[in-house]
Design an enzyme around this catalytic site. Sequence first.
Site, PDB file in Angstrom:
ATOM      1  N   GLY A  86       0.813  -1.222   0.000  1.00  0.00           N
ATOM      2  CA  GLY A  86       0.000   0.000   0.000  1.00  0.00           C
ATOM      3  C   GLY A  86       0.844   1.270   0.000  1.00  0.00           C
ATOM      4  O   GLY A  86       2.062   1.227   0.216  1.00  0.00           O
ATOM      5  N   HIS A  87       0.181   2.371  -0.207  1.00  0.00           N
ATOM      6  CA  HIS A  87       0.884   3.656  -0.339  1.00  0.00           C
ATOM      7  C   HIS A  87       1.637   4.034   0.939  1.00  0.00           C
ATOM      8  O   HIS A  87       1.152   3.827   2.036  1.00  0.00           O
ATOM      9  CB  HIS A  87      -0.042   4.794  -0.763  1.00  0.00           C
ATOM     10  CG  HIS A  87      -1.322   4.931  -0.005  1.00  0.00           C
ATOM     11  ND1 HIS A  87      -2.252   5.888  -0.334  1.00  0.00           N
ATOM     12  CD2 HIS A  87      -1.848   4.232   1.022  1.00  0.00           C
ATOM     13  CE1 HIS A  87      -3.271   5.773   0.474  1.00  0.00           C
ATOM     14  NE2 HIS A  87      -3.066   4.788   1.295  1.00  0.00           N
ATOM     15  N   SER A  88       2.829   4.565   0.723  1.00  0.00           N
ATOM     16  CA  SER A  88       3.654   5.141   1.788  1.00  0.00           C
ATOM     17  C   SER A  88       4.232   4.107   2.754  1.00  0.00           C
ATOM     18  O   SER A  88       4.691   4.471   3.837  1.00  0.00           O
ATOM     19  CB  SER A  88       2.861   6.190   2.589  1.00  0.00           C
ATOM     20  OG  SER A  88       2.261   7.134   1.726  1.00  0.00           O
TER      21      SER A  88
END
Lengths: 340, 340, 340
Positions: free
Chosen positions: C238-240
């Site tokens: 997932g993002h980040s």
Amino acid sequence: MKLELLASQTHSTIEQGSPDLDITSTAGLDLAGEGEITFLANPKYTPQIAGTKAAAIFVSEGVAIERTDIAILRAKDPYLAYTRAMRMFFPDAQVKPFVHASAVIDSSANVASDVEIHANAVIGANCTIASGVRIMPNATIYDGVSIGEGSTIHSGVSIRENCEIGCNCVIHNNSTIGCDGFGYAKDEEKRWLKIPQTGRVVLEDDVEIGANTAIDCASVGETRIKRGAKIDNLVQIGHSCTIDEDALICSQTGLAGSSFIGKRVILTGQVGIAGHLKIGDDAIMTAKSATSHDVEPGKIMSGIPAFENRDWLRSTAAFRKLGDMAGRLRKLEKLVSGEK
Amino acid sequence: MKLELLASQTHSTIEQGSPDLDITSTAGLDLAGEGEITFLANPKYTPQIAGTKAAAIFVSEGVAIERTDIAILRAKDPYLAYTRAMRMFFPDAQVKPFVHASAVIDSSANVASDVEIHANAVIGANCTIASGVRIMPNATIYDGVSIGEGSTIHSGVSIRENCEIGCNCVIHNNSTIGCDGFGYAKDEEKRWLKIPQTGRVVLEDDVEIGANTAIDCASVGETRIKRGAKIDNLVQIGHSCTIDEDALICSQTGLAGSSFIGKRVILTGQVGIAGHLKIGDDAIMTAKSATSHDVEPGKIMSGIPAFENRDWLRSTAAFRKLGDMAGRLRKLEKLVSGEK
Amino acid sequence: MKLELLASQTHSTIEQGSPDLDITSTAGLDLAGEGEITFLANPKYTPQIAGTKAAAIFVSEGVAIERTDIAILRAKDPYLAYTRAMRMFFPDAQVKPFVHASAVIDSSANVASDVEIHANAVIGANCTIASGVRIMPNATIYDGVSIGEGSTIHSGVSIRENCEIGCNCVIHNNSTIGCDGFGYAKDEEKRWLKIPQTGRVVLEDDVEIGANTAIDCASVGETRIKRGAKIDNLVQIGHSCTIDEDALICSQTGLAGSSFIGKRVILTGQVGIAGHLKIGDDAIMTAKSATSHDVEPGKIMSGIPAFENRDWLRSTAAFRKLGDMAGRLRKLEKLVSGEK
């Protein structure tokens, strides 16, 4: 961007600070620098307000801010207001119409003039590509597909025969829309005989599909993803499912065939939904849960098989000590039987 | 299509109705219209027979049909007969031989004349592409691959070096056949040192692979998917696995390396199989289950880790009230100890 | 290859056999033939030594070998030594510099001269492609991407805008690097409003990514996969998120946003990690487990939700008989209450 414009576009009210203040970008409380706007949504971050270098902040209506050197925008939902601000500072890429010489477009396709068709994209016979569409490199659009205004099809995406994509949809890289459903009958020799999958997939407007996701065509008729539904990466949508408006389906969730997912349902990560079920509006399935039964509207469900989250929390807490429980039960049995 | 032809091709017997009756298509009981043939397999749909507009129906041998205005075809397995009828009305697409100008085919590849090679497909050195093969746009066939008669490789598929695809296989979009297995040794500094993955993947005849699935090459030798096995979307097959004939592997299931899946095994959705296991013929793993032990032939297994489904059903029923059980056990302990 | 060279390159010592012995390849104990080198790492295979046809064997320091007709190489870690030998016999493919005529490379891209750019690959504006890079057919590199020396990008891979790939990375087929994170705010009408995903993905050196994996760009800043981390097929990052050095993430595992995976952490197959968590260095999550809490360094965690593996083993053992336990508890309650 002037604070006044930001306020009006984000449905917020300037409580402190000049309407003429120039805001240059958005950033989180801890990262925001000079000229930037930030937000406070979660009270646990309130202490960070003292130290933020932001020029302005979105806060909800009840929250007191002691600093007088920072512009304050009151918003009913500061996170939503901040999201709107981000969207102003980071708008979607503008379409710059062109068709790359290496793209292969069937002569029977009906392609609007103001589209981007990138290198090595392939568009089949009798497709309709509407105004403002972007088809990125190496995407493949099979015959008979229509793509609505303003949609973006990223590289490596395959859209199979006769599928229909609405307006303002985004399909991220390497996803597959309209592959065959997984349907077989067993023959007399116990071999699998393929059931023809003759349907298609329809995405209504404002649908976003993540990367490496697979959505099967219906065996007959349509698999339909309704307006505003959002689907994450690596999701499986089986044949003939319907995903109702504004449903949210997180990564690695899988749906077997012919299930109906209600409005605003949230299926979090790695959820499993068996076939021919109805998940009621606004229900939530927590991560890694699975159901083979219908779910009533508004319920929060957990576990394999899923039951109400509140009960599941109690069960899982007890489960951690189940080894002990087993020992205690044996001990008690001995004690009780010994008394006799 | 005449009823008589349908009956003979579906191994069914006309009990009522004219052999000359024209049947135009197939449809479910509720959707079938004039001239269409339908079926009854599940007794719960029997009441729909009264209202169906179908012209003919497949029914099993024991079932009584009161209507006299509908042709009746008796079949041992009405669903199988209906599937055969569907396959007559919706046959696979005919190959229309052509090689698109934008396809890139290495000069050393041996490509039959009656194949479809679509736009921007790439075929590497020393490949063999047999008669009747369809390679859809933007597919990539690495060097040394052979593809047997009548197979279809959909857009976005990658088939890695030296893999072998049998006859009448279908590989759906964006799947990867023959990528490296996930094998590393830990070095003195606790870093991962890649183990060369020198093997390949063999698909025997009549194998179907869904979309966005990954099948690793063997570390040494072959990962083999045997005749008639069917694999759904988003499935992981680890290096050096063998999937035996007519096995069925549903979406989002994952196999670690070197496991053997027996004949006609069914792995339903989101199942996990650890490495170096043997799953016996005709075994079934229910959805979201996982095993790190061998499974005996014919067993139905559930849970994480998996045990027999019948026991699992009892355990999961009790699990829903495990919080209560814990409380009741505590109470009982107090009661018993208080008595002393 | 002379035994002497093999010994020195694998950090092992010749205990028996001629340094001049010619070794032709590597193979497992059971498969090794004349002239080949094998290894013994797991004591359970010791009996196979009597029958192996291998010419030489890596063994660890404590193990006695009775045969005098086989060369013996002592190594601290025979599996590691054998892996090094395999890497000598099966080295990575050499780059043979060429740019295929059908590849589409933006004129602003900075491409080193000694690279392989295969058919129908697409490279966007302002990309930097370093020396020794291989970009396989139908791969898509969006604008502003940089790819470090010696990295291989397989067919069907998409690398989105501004991502950075380090040196000696491998990205297998159909993976997506840098697609949008799954972030939405709910508006007043309960519709999802997309939060701009403005960040990118950075892969440091020696990272390997499997096939059909999706790594989201950060919402702001970077999703970072650090030096030496290895990620399998069909994984969701997932993002980040940050994946620290030498972490190992097995197939079908999924990470929600903003989590931090420590050094040498092993996430086995089908694991789930919720958002904003920290998994400490050297922790292990066993297959199909999931956590919504931080994990301390070095812990082995299992279950949904995960707790310590040792306790989980006890709980799952008891779970198999939970139906019985429930019955026994009821019986005991009756017994005790009947006494009163």
